[in-house]
Motif scaffolding. Sequence first.
Motif, PDB file in Angstrom:
ATOM      1  N   THR A  55     -10.246  36.892  35.046  1.00  0.00           N
ATOM      2  CA  THR A  55      -8.898  37.208  35.484  1.00  0.00           C
ATOM      3  C   THR A  55      -8.728  36.742  36.928  1.00  0.00           C
ATOM      4  N   THR A  76      -4.421  42.763  30.783  1.00  0.00           N
ATOM      5  CA  THR A  76      -4.699  44.203  30.766  1.00  0.00           C
ATOM      6  C   THR A  76      -5.880  44.546  29.872  1.00  0.00           C
ATOM      7  N   HIS A  77      -6.832  43.642  29.735  1.00  0.00           N
ATOM      8  CA  HIS A  77      -8.003  43.984  28.932  1.00  0.00           C
ATOM      9  C   HIS A  77      -8.922  44.897  29.747  1.00  0.00           C
ATOM     10  N   LEU A  81      -9.269  45.792  33.990  1.00  0.00           N
ATOM     11  CA  LEU A  81      -8.682  47.034  34.495  1.00  0.00           C
ATOM     12  C   LEU A  81      -9.676  47.863  35.302  1.00  0.00           C
ATOM     13  N   PRO A  85      -5.255  47.155  38.634  1.00  0.00           N
ATOM     14  CA  PRO A  85      -4.228  47.196  37.606  1.00  0.00           C
ATOM     15  C   PRO A  85      -3.965  45.797  37.071  1.00  0.00           C
ATOM     16  N   GLY A  86      -3.490  45.708  35.831  1.00  0.00           N
ATOM     17  CA  GLY A  86      -3.240  44.415  35.205  1.00  0.00           C
ATOM     18  C   GLY A  86      -1.783  44.245  34.826  1.00  0.00           C
ATOM     19  N   GLN A  87      -1.297  43.038  34.997  1.00  0.00           N
ATOM     20  CA  GLN A  87       0.090  42.722  34.665  1.00  0.00           C
ATOM     21  C   GLN A  87       0.167  42.225  33.228  1.00  0.00           C
ATOM     22  N   LEU A  88       0.943  42.935  32.423  1.00  0.00           N
ATOM     23  CA  LEU A  88       1.105  42.596  31.016  1.00  0.00           C
ATOM     24  C   LEU A  88       2.235  41.587  30.826  1.00  0.00           C
ATOM     25  N   ILE A 100       3.050  46.682  34.311  1.00  0.00           N
ATOM     26  CA  ILE A 100       1.718  46.730  34.916  1.00  0.00           C
ATOM     27  C   ILE A 100       1.022  47.999  34.430  1.00  0.00           C
ATOM     28  N   ALA A 101      -0.226  47.840  33.973  1.00  0.00           N
ATOM     29  CA  ALA A 101      -1.013  48.985  33.491  1.00  0.00           C
ATOM     30  C   ALA A 101      -2.234  49.170  34.381  1.00  0.00           C
ATOM     31  N   GLY A 102      -2.689  50.411  34.513  1.00  0.00           N
ATOM     32  CA  GLY A 102      -3.872  50.706  35.323  1.00  0.00           C
ATOM     33  C   GLY A 102      -4.534  51.986  34.844  1.00  0.00           C
ATOM     34  N   THR A 161      -0.020  54.197  32.564  1.00  0.00           N
ATOM     35  CA  THR A 161      -1.405  54.652  32.614  1.00  0.00           C
ATOM     36  C   THR A 161      -1.626  55.701  31.525  1.00  0.00           C
TER      37      THR A 161
END
Length: 198
Positions: A55, A76-77, A81, A85-88, A100-102, A161
Amino acid sequence: MTRLLLLLLTSSATLLVFGLWIPLKAVLAQEMLELAWAENQARQTDSRPWPWADTWPVARLAMPVLNDSMIVLAGTHGESLAFGPGQLTGDDNNSGAVVIAGHRDTHFRGLKALETGNEIRLQGRNGRWRSYRVENARVVDSRSELIDTQQLPDGTLLLVTCYPFNSVDPGGPLRYVVRARISGDRYPREQIDTVAGI
């Protein structure tokens, strides 16, 4: 008795290291990601923070009310993470809808403190900041409600989250979703430190 004490101390130390590994990795990785983010902006390329990384940094997320700023990664794998945080969804300039997920126990543990009207800032690789205002936060059961990212209007930012925040069980079906809308405030690259609160 000495062997039992030694075994107990060794076991305790091992558990402590395993317990601190994810939070420690999250903090140390952000330092390396800062360097890769600077290179991404300077060269306008995808620079990996370490040679084996799968990433790269795509944005900087700042939550001034929490005095928090962090680098956001592509995807967001689970492995990425652990570092940030990862941007989907969203593009390099953070236009359109951005999701964005974290993890709830590292980078996104502060989401529970965000309130309606709080500002969230997102910087794209072009150096420009976009300002968002929190509209609401809610708990979603992923077994019965899916977030259709194609239906999100432009200018929407979702921070996602796992929930509840204090759970020790990994995963689970509940998600805490903070929804924010772009407020129109844009900041030039020169105001990076002031805007990010760093």
